[in-house]
Design a protein around this motif. Structure first.
Motif, mmCIF file in Angstrom:
data_model
loop_
_atom_site.group_PDB
_atom_site.id
_atom_site.type_symbol
_atom_site.label_atom_id
_atom_site.label_comp_id
_atom_site.label_asym_id
_atom_site.label_seq_id
_atom_site.Cartn_x
_atom_site.Cartn_y
_atom_site.Cartn_z
ATOM 1 N N LEU A 31 8.017 41.021 4.269
ATOM 2 C CA LEU A 31 8.647 41.228 5.567
ATOM 3 C C LEU A 31 7.876 42.276 6.362
ATOM 4 O O LEU A 31 7.683 42.129 7.571
ATOM 5 N N HIS A 42 9.742 46.149 9.994
ATOM 6 C CA HIS A 42 10.533 45.307 9.099
ATOM 7 C C HIS A 42 12.029 45.535 9.336
ATOM 8 O O HIS A 42 12.828 44.630 9.175
ATOM 9 N N ARG A 52 14.351 38.337 4.485
ATOM 10 C CA ARG A 52 13.121 37.548 4.579
ATOM 11 C C ARG A 52 13.452 36.059 4.493
ATOM 12 O O ARG A 52 12.940 35.252 5.263
#
Length: 184
Positions: A31, A42, A52
């Motif tokens: 991510l 992220h 993710r």
């Protein structure tokens, strides 16, 4: 109704992620790596997508939505399967198609959250064909076309044998044409 800034930002991120994944694939990228590639953090991806895996599903869903919009145009102008194949077989879509098959397989194995894409990954396409043809399409033939298209794509992303897979697609187009002609 005006879209909120949060929804606009999510849309911008999703557009950037689709472009990034089409260009460079997803693979095992974290991510954090995906966030860096699209110029965010992220934490922002987690805020907008949750995880993710949910981000991967959002990418697949967005690409599918775009392709369904294209399908409506192609059915309307009468080019159907052959034109859709010409679009989907493009090399720049291979990474996104690999992602679709990865997510689909994970859903078929019962892995959450990927199960949420099933059976909609089939039903939405069949509904779109019915809607675009004013319910004139044979549902079994629409399902067969979808299955053949996906089978050809799976072959293509696994082998990169453009010529061989294109030849198979052409035979299917001819088969559909002969079926349509004999039905008239």
């Amino acid at each position: 109704m005006a879209r909120t800034p949060d929804l606009l930002r999510r849309r911008e991120l999703l557009d950037a992620l689709v472009a990034e994944c089409a260009e460079n694939g997803v693979g095992g990228r974290s991510l954090r790596e995906l966030a860096e590639a699209v110029g965010t953090s992220h934490r922002m991806l987690l805020h907008h997508f949750g995880s993710r895996d949910e981000l991967l599903l959002a990418i697949v869903d967005d690409v599918e939505r775009r392709q369904m919009e294209l399908l409506r145009e192609l059915i309307t102008d009468g080019t159907g399967f052959a034109a859709m194949w010409d679009h989907l077989r493009r090399p720049e879509l291979r990474a996104l198609e690999r992602l679709f098959f990865e997510c689909y397989a994970r859903g078929a194995q019962g892995e959450s959250p990927f199960t949420t894409m099933l059976p909609g990954a089939v039903d939405r396409w069949l509904d779109e064909v019915q809607s675009a043809t004013d319910a004139a399409a044979d549902p079994a033939l629409a399902r067969l076309g979808l299955a053949v298209m996906r089978g050809l794509l799976l072959d293509l992303v696994g082998t990169n044998d453009d010529a061989g897979v294109d030849a198979a697609a052409q035979h299917f187009v001819e088969l559909i044409g002969s079926l349509e002609n004999s039905a008239r």
